[in-house]
Enzyme design. Structure first.
Site, PDB file in Angstrom:
ATOM      1  N   SER A 273     -49.322 -44.802  -0.742  1.00 19.29           N
ATOM      2  CA  SER A 273     -50.202 -44.589   0.408  1.00 19.29           C
ATOM      3  C   SER A 273     -50.585 -45.826   1.194  1.00 19.29           C
ATOM      4  O   SER A 273     -51.157 -45.717   2.278  1.00 19.29           O
ATOM      5  CB  SER A 273     -51.479 -43.862  -0.022  1.00 19.29           C
ATOM      6  OG  SER A 273     -51.221 -42.487  -0.166  1.00 19.29           O
TER       7      SER A 273
ATOM      8  N   LYS B 269     -60.716 -47.567   4.878  1.00 19.73           N
ATOM      9  CA  LYS B 269     -60.270 -46.177   4.775  1.00 19.73           C
ATOM     10  C   LYS B 269     -61.457 -45.276   4.455  1.00 19.73           C
ATOM     11  O   LYS B 269     -62.375 -45.696   3.739  1.00 19.73           O
ATOM     12  CB  LYS B 269     -59.206 -46.117   3.664  1.00 19.73           C
ATOM     13  CG  LYS B 269     -58.410 -44.809   3.568  1.00 19.73           C
ATOM     14  CD  LYS B 269     -57.302 -44.953   2.501  1.00 19.73           C
ATOM     15  CE  LYS B 269     -56.522 -43.666   2.284  1.00 19.73           C
ATOM     16  NZ  LYS B 269     -55.439 -43.831   1.290  1.00 19.73           N
TER      17      LYS B 269
ATOM     18  N   SER C 200     -51.008 -41.951   2.779  1.00 21.56           N
ATOM     19  CA  SER C 200     -52.233 -41.420   3.347  1.00 21.56           C
ATOM     20  C   SER C 200     -53.081 -42.446   4.108  1.00 21.56           C
ATOM     21  O   SER C 200     -53.947 -42.062   4.884  1.00 21.56           O
ATOM     22  CB  SER C 200     -53.092 -40.835   2.230  1.00 21.56           C
ATOM     23  OG  SER C 200     -53.486 -41.858   1.329  1.00 21.56           O
TER      24      SER C 200
END
Lengths: 422, 487
Positions: B179, B80, B155
């Site tokens: 997330s 990420k 996210s």
């Protein structure tokens, strides 16, 4: 950091928090890379302590509000020119302990005494070498004045960035005079941070405290709470060295030293340790004290040396004192030997032997030499015999000269008198 | 040549370490796959072609030299955008960090490289991990591989989309309020949020320090366990990381769950839960019951306050954590400022997206003098109550089973104008972050429209082994095989 902080707290008679935490102090100013400072807000690790000071023989207790942990800030420079400012992040984030007193200090003298006592304690605890030039100890004096006889404190100013205790002393004196002047002229004191210009000997306005800051304190979530249980506190307490004041008192009692001598010897832990290590091998503590405070200290000062790293070990100094005591060398020769020891680190006995400095205590030899001296100086012999006994000093001097100072002065005196009276 | 991108990390590692295939062949298979499909999906923000191949070659060289290789030897992974890497950029999918090169690797990055994983690149996310759809990325849009008009969740939407579209075998995301788990559910993969403190946060750009946790998104449960073996452990650089002995998270995989007590919290099976999701979650419960688990009802009475508590605590911490992005040191600095405060204002106003600004203001507000007690302090107290709810519930059961999300993936733009509606997507996942306990989301089927549905298992803190055992048991006995979407 926690261990050292607690050590300071204990030395200052503080209550140690069993549970404390770090907090974030939020503000926008480029002296923190994060725009918040990690500090302790409502639960300092140490609180409610005190420190006794001595000003001209008068004792006074200064209250310690708290001693909390926080991180240091970066340093800003605005002298780069071209409308540029620089931020030096080198010390940013280093841990520090902020020790806050109660408003108990009434003069620059008291502030000076407080700082001196505090510095000594910090050095004894070995939490910092307290070098102010390197910023390892910093003093921020908050100063206010009030009319005689009134209760409430006046508006205060804070003087920052002073690089020495004498600077702090002068800054306080200056601020007191300045504030009195302002008030006498009908003005008001502005609450502000002031800098200290050591060259000009004045304080100057740095930044006025704007309307109360909202620092939005909250517990630092990146760090865990700090738990100092009784066991840990006890371990720290037990590891604590004897502090300056109790040590001073003990030296006076144990070795029959004067308050002055004890004070000088305990100025640093290293010196006190050196003294005690020396005295362990010497019968006359006063002699050891005199050698350390006198000739040895002079050599150290002259060389800008540090007592912890000099070449003379305490046992060697003790051995030298013993050589005087047993009559191997005279005190005068010892001064020479000490210089040699300081430079080479050799044993006093080896130096004395190598240089042939052994005191002449051979009665037969001395008798011959003295007889020769008397023969060369008939006038002085006559004077002595006619009652002018003072002349013996001259004769002793002659003998010492003849033996290059190695004659045992006590024996010389005895033999001289004996020969003169026959 | 087989399609290595279809394989699990475990299979790849076995094949690479055993010499059946080279790490280069595997990496090439995944890189080709990225080239083929990621234009549509948009998971990757950076693809490190050359570097990935160089890493793969290094692994092959080790094997050729007869050296031991790590637990993820040759496994192609993605990270990420908020996990620091010395290579490439670490932008948090924000304009304010555009072009930012981290001077160091996160502890997780270091561990992955040390265990011979091959990093293919970085994947998209909601800016600073604030969002549930990845629509808040300032870099690009990411689509749900199962329906390109829909969001992948967030996210960690890039991570989920990448694993689902088979462009990485494992992706490492972060979970602050769901997330990892929510996008895993939307994209039909496995997403594990470990216990708070299990994985070092050093080098994870902080959103909410007391809630953030790095975790893996994988194709199956075994891969999640494998990833956990590599990334967990005490880190002297993260004071909040737990000092526990190393654990083999695969050790209970395959063990029977007979007698295990699984609790269903009544507060989670509410009206907001869509009927399709509810039916599939109930079916999943049945699978576990059939394997000998005892299903019990439990209560988590403070559940209804979780979202409110979260939206006070997380923004409060974020307001301080994001204060450092001020134009002084990293990333974007507004060029037209005349003084420091103007630089702050212009940099932040232009550098941060709308949602990030909203949360910074929210957080600043709840910490302000006069409001602190009413908001932040009260929220912390309720957070304690929520934690106690779980302590109580875990006296009656070993594992808690809930839905992961109230619904399946929504279409792009559907909720982006209604932040509250967006926040409610996390109602089932937020509590685990507030309590610090681990949670895993697993696929339990698809909706009528072919969208994946996930359910969530929660365990006591630091009991990931039982969590993974239960999840693995489900996976082995449920007839759920989503496969790889047609792209």
């Amino acid at each position: 950091m926690v261990t050292k902080s607690v050590a300071v707290g204990l030395a200052l008679g503080c209550t140690i928090s069993r549970w404390s935490k770090m907090d974030r102090k939020n503000y926008f100013y480029p002296d923190q890379s994060k725009n918040y400072q990690i500090s302790q807000y409502d639960l300092p690790i140490n609180h409610d302590g005190f420190l006794d000071i001595d000003v001209d023989g008068k004792k006074k207790t200064i209250g310690i509000t708290r001693a909390h942990m926080e991180e240091d800030t970066a340093r800003n420079t605005h002298t780069l020119g071209g409308g540029q400012s620089g931020v030096d992040f080198n010390r940013c984030g280093l841990p520090l302990l902020e020790i806050v007193t109660e408003p108990d200090i009434r003069s620059a003298d008291e502030a000076y005494a407080y700082l001196t006592e505090l510095k000594q304690i910090l050095q004894y605890l070995e939490v910092s070498d307290c070098s102010m030039e390197e910023g390892k100890l910093r003093a921020e004096a908050n100063i206010s004045v009030r009319p005689v006889g009134t209760e409430p404190f006046g508006t205060k100013t804070e003087v920052k960035n002073v690089a020495s205790f004498s600077g702090t002393y002068k800054a306080i004196e200056f601020e007191i005079a300045r504030q009195i002047q302002v008030l006498n002229d009908g003005g008001t004191i502005v609450q502000e941070t002031r800098g200290w210009d050591d060259d000009r000997g004045v304080t100057f306005s740095q930044r006025a405290k704007e309307s109360a800051h909202d620092y939005r304190y909250f517990p630092e979530p990146d760090l865990v709470p700090i738990v100092v249980d009784e066991a840990w506190e006890t371990t720290i307490k037990e590891g604590q060295p004897e502090l300056p004041t109790p040590r001073r008192n003990r030296l006076m009692e144990q070795f029959d030293l004067s308050p002055y001598d004890a004070g000088v010897l305990t100025q640093t832990k290293a010196m006190a340790d050196y003294f005690e290590a020396t005295v362990a091998d010497v019968s006359d503590a006063k002699k050891a004290a005199n050698w350390i405070m006198g000739d040895l200290q002079a050599l150290i000062t002259q060389d800008d040396a540090d007592i912890t790293t000099i070449k003379i070990a305490p046992t060697q100094l003790a051995a030298m004192i013993k050589l005087i005591e047993d009559g191997t060398i005279s005190g005068k020769i010892a001064k020479e030997v000490l210089v040699d020891m300081f430079q080479t680190g050799s044993d006093p006995k080896a130096i004395v032997e190598a240089k042939g400095l052994v005191q002449i205590s051979d009665t037969g030899e001395l008798e011959k030499m003295i007889a020769a001296v008397l023969e060369k100086n008939p006038a002085q012999v006559e004077e002595f015999r006619s009652g002018k006994e003072k002349v013996i000093g001259f004769l002793v001097g002659q003998v010492m000269q003849a033996t290059k100072g190695k004659a045992n002065p006590k024996l010389v005196n005895e033999i001289l008198r004996k020969q003169l009276s026959t | 040549m087989s399609n290595w991108f279809e394989k699990s990390a475990f299979e790849i590692r076995e094949a690479v370490a055993g010499g059946t295939v080279t790490a280069r062949e595997v990496a090439t298979s995944f890189l080709d796959r990225i080239d083929a499909v990621d234009e549509k999906v948009g998971a990757y923000t950076q693809v490190w072609h050359d570097e990935a191949l160089a890493q793969a070659d290094a692994v092959d060289a080790k094997i050729a030299a007869g050296k031991l290789v790590g637990a993820l030897a040759g496994v192609p992974i993605s990270l990420k955008e908020l996990i620091c890497t010395q290579s490439g950029e670490t932008t948090c999918s924000s304009k304010i960090l555009a072009g930012f090169q981290s001077p160091y690797d996160a502890t997780v990055t270091q561990k992955l490289l040390a265990d011979d994983a091959v990093v293919l690149g970085k994947v998209n996310m909601d800016e600073f991990a604030m969002g549930s759809s990845t629509e808040n990325s300032a870099v690009q849009k990411t689509s749900n591989p199962w329906d390109l008009s829909r969001v992948p969740g967030g996210s960690s939407g890039g991570s989920a989309a990448s694993v689902a579209s088979a462009t990485s075998a494992i992706s490492f995301g972060s979970d602050t309020g769901g997330s990892i788990r929510q996008p895993a559910a939307f994209c039909g993969c496995v997403g594990l949020k470990p216990t708070y403190g299990r994985v070092s946060r050093y080098g994870l750009v902080a959103f909410a320090s007391s809630l953030d946790q790095i975790g893996p998104l994988t194709r199956d449960v075994r891969d999640a366990a494998l990833a956990m073996n590599v990334i967990s452990g005490k880190d002297p650089r993260d004071a909040t990381s737990a000092d526990l002995p190393a654990e083999d998270f695969t050790k209970k995989l395959g063990d029977s769950i007979a007698g295990l007590k699984i609790g269903l919290p009544k507060e989670y099976f509410v009206d907001a839960l869509g009927s399709e999701v509810r039916a599939l979650v109930e079916k999943a419960t049945k699978v576990l019951e059939d394997q000998g688990a005892e299903i019990v009802e439990v209560s988590l009475p403070h559940t209804e306050y979780a979202v409110s508590v979260y939206y006070i605590v997380a923004p409060a911490e974020a307001s301080a954590n994001l204060a450092r992005f001020d134009g002084v040191r990293y990333g974007f600095r507004h060029p037209d400022a005349k003084n420091v405060s103007e630089m702050y204002v212009k940099t932040k106003s232009e550098g941060f997206g709308e949602e990030v600004q909203r949360r910074i203001m929210l957080g600043t507000y709840v910490l302000s003098s006069g409001y602190y007690d009413a908001y932040y302090l009260k929220a912390q107290k309720v957070r304690t109550l929520i934690t106690q709810d779980f302590d109580e519930a875990f006296k009656a059961c070993d594992i808690i089973l809930t839905p992961t999300t109230p619904s399946t993936a929504f279409t792009m733009g559907e909720k982006s104008n209604d932040p509250l509606e967006m926040y409610l997507n996390d109602i089932f996942t937020i509590s685990a972050n507030l309590a610090g306990i681990p949670g895993i989301s697993l696929p339990c089927g698809t909706s009528a429209s072919g969208l994946p549905v996930g359910f969530q298992l929660l365990s006591k803190a630091f009991d990931e082994a039982t969590l993974l055992q239960t999840a693995h048991c489900y996976e082995q006995h449920a007839d759920v095989n989503l496969g790889i979407p047609n792209l």
